[in-house]
Design an enzyme around this catalytic site. Structure first.
Site, mmCIF file in Angstrom:
data_model
loop_
_atom_site.group_PDB
_atom_site.id
_atom_site.type_symbol
_atom_site.label_atom_id
_atom_site.label_comp_id
_atom_site.label_asym_id
_atom_site.label_seq_id
_atom_site.Cartn_x
_atom_site.Cartn_y
_atom_site.Cartn_z
ATOM 1 N N TYR A 81 81.875 52.284 45.621
ATOM 2 C CA TYR A 81 82.973 51.415 46.058
ATOM 3 C C TYR A 81 84.142 51.401 45.080
ATOM 4 O O TYR A 81 85.239 50.992 45.435
ATOM 5 C CB TYR A 81 82.449 49.994 46.318
ATOM 6 C CG TYR A 81 81.693 49.906 47.623
ATOM 7 C CD1 TYR A 81 82.352 50.037 48.841
ATOM 8 C CD2 TYR A 81 80.315 49.740 47.643
ATOM 9 C CE1 TYR A 81 81.670 49.978 50.041
ATOM 10 C CE2 TYR A 81 79.614 49.685 48.833
ATOM 11 C CZ TYR A 81 80.302 49.805 50.032
ATOM 12 O OH TYR A 81 79.627 49.761 51.220
ATOM 13 N N GLU A 167 51.415 50.816 49.650
ATOM 14 C CA GLU A 167 52.494 51.745 49.986
ATOM 15 C C GLU A 167 53.627 51.082 50.752
ATOM 16 O O GLU A 167 54.802 51.281 50.432
ATOM 17 C CB GLU A 167 51.916 52.904 50.809
ATOM 18 C CG GLU A 167 52.957 53.869 51.341
ATOM 19 C CD GLU A 167 52.360 54.950 52.229
ATOM 20 O OE1 GLU A 167 53.131 55.561 52.974
ATOM 21 O OE2 GLU A 167 51.140 55.176 52.183
ATOM 22 N N ASP A 221 48.434 55.325 52.818
ATOM 23 C CA ASP A 221 47.941 55.959 54.041
ATOM 24 C C ASP A 221 47.096 57.185 53.707
ATOM 25 O O ASP A 221 47.346 57.883 52.712
ATOM 26 C CB ASP A 221 49.108 56.406 54.928
ATOM 27 C CG ASP A 221 49.818 55.241 55.603
ATOM 28 O OD1 ASP A 221 49.229 54.149 55.702
ATOM 29 O OD2 ASP A 221 50.977 55.437 56.050
#
Length: 331
Positions: A81, A167, A221
């Site tokens: 910015y 996770e 996972d």
């Protein structure tokens, strides 16, 4: 003056020497195994295809030099910015940040180039900041966002026995909604990096294990991307292999989901896709895999199935997590 200011000045002098010969070129190390730099790529103003990258590198080097001389820090978002016309997108300035880290063989945190923290924490944790503030996770009704600059944490106080990393944010929220702290009846700290963790989250986990001497466990996972996320916490990011100091937790204990558990899950498992198999092959090519991790990746290849943590979420707080931790069932 900061420890990297002289290195930046040497880069500037080398560039000036090249400019005299009409060659505006910077050399950026490529990712390499270990700390040995064996190959570079050239970013040149003379080349139209790399001109914008060259300008961003000069811009980033100048800002980092100012930080090294004057102190302080800045964020990738803030830099964008400050000059959106030059930078064009936050992803481009993030790439330039990583290139400068490669050039100086260090991490973004050590340079003071920060990305907004995305890590969340809950449980028995108090962060005593250098400015006198105290961030007490136990006082929050829900999760607390980790501070963007972990180096502004002077000291970490906790009565916890261990750290549990999950996770996904969805699993993190699910565990909290199921009163995981009350059910488990042991004090611990729950953390999520919302997928692939940022440097701040990894730094906090490292400090908790080193400074507070806590064991750390992780739940991901049962798929190749979950395994890779575990390895990022344990060994560091492959994209930042040149500098993982203070960001890794080699003793991290992987409690699940293990691919070897997939056959017992039944219909909740789904088939691997081409991208999964490519990721498995990429991981198996690494030389930092522990034998148990390699065996689990081979299991994924054999069964050609994967499963998410959500498939056992109903059993996590009462059975799965306590059983894995109490019986030392980890890799």
């Amino acid at each position: 003056m900061g420890e990297f200011a002289e290195s930046i000045e040497r880069i500037a002098l080398e560039l000036l020497s090249n400019l005299v010969q009409g060659n505006a070129t910077l050399r950026v190390p490529r990712n390499s195994a270990g700390n040995m730099i064996t190959e570079y790529r050239r970013v040149s103003y003379n080349n139209h295809g790399s001109r914008h990258s060259f300008c961003l590198l000069i811009y980033m080097l100048s800002r980092v030099h100012r930080l090294q001389v004057r102190g302080g820090s800045f964020t990738v978002r803030g830099l964008y910015y400050d000059n959106p016309l030059l930078i064009r997108s936050q992803s481009r300035i993030a790439e330039a940040r990583l290139d400068v880290c490669r050039m100086l063989s260090t991490s973004p945190l050590r340079l003071g180039i920060l990305a907004a923290s995305k890590g969340l924490v809950a449980g028995d944790l108090r962060l005593l900041m250098t400015n006198g503030d105290v961030l007490d996770s136990s006082l929050y009704g829900g999760p607390m966002t980790l501070p963007t600059d972990p180096e502004k944490i002077d000291r970490i106080e906790t009565q916890a026995e261990f750290v549990l990393i999950v996770e996904k944010e969805s699993v993190f929220e699910s565990l909290l909604s199921r009163n995981v702290f009350g059910t488990f009846k042991r004090r611990f700290i729950l953390i999520t990096g919302k997928g692939y963790p940022d440097c701040c989250t990894r730094r906090i986990v490292h400090r908790l294990t080193m400074e507070n001497q806590l064991s750390a466990y992780i739940l991901v996972d049962a798929d190749p991307f979950g395994v890779e996320i575990m390895l990022v916490y344990r060994h560091g990011s492959q994209s930042m292999s040149f500098s993982s100091q203070g960001l890794t937790t080699p003793a991290l204990r992987w409690i699940g989901l293990h691919p070897s558990e997939i056959p017992a899950l039944g219909t909740v498992a789904v088939a691997l896709v081409a991208g999964d198999n490519k990721k498995i092959n990429d991981l198996l090519a690494r030389n930092d895999l522990e034998p148990g991790v390699r065996q689990e990746l081979r299991m994924l290849q054999d069964v050609q199935l994967k499963a998410e943590i959500e498939s056992v979420v109903d059993f996590l707080t009462d059975d799965y997590i306590p059983n894995k931790i109490n019986r030392n069932l980890f890799l």
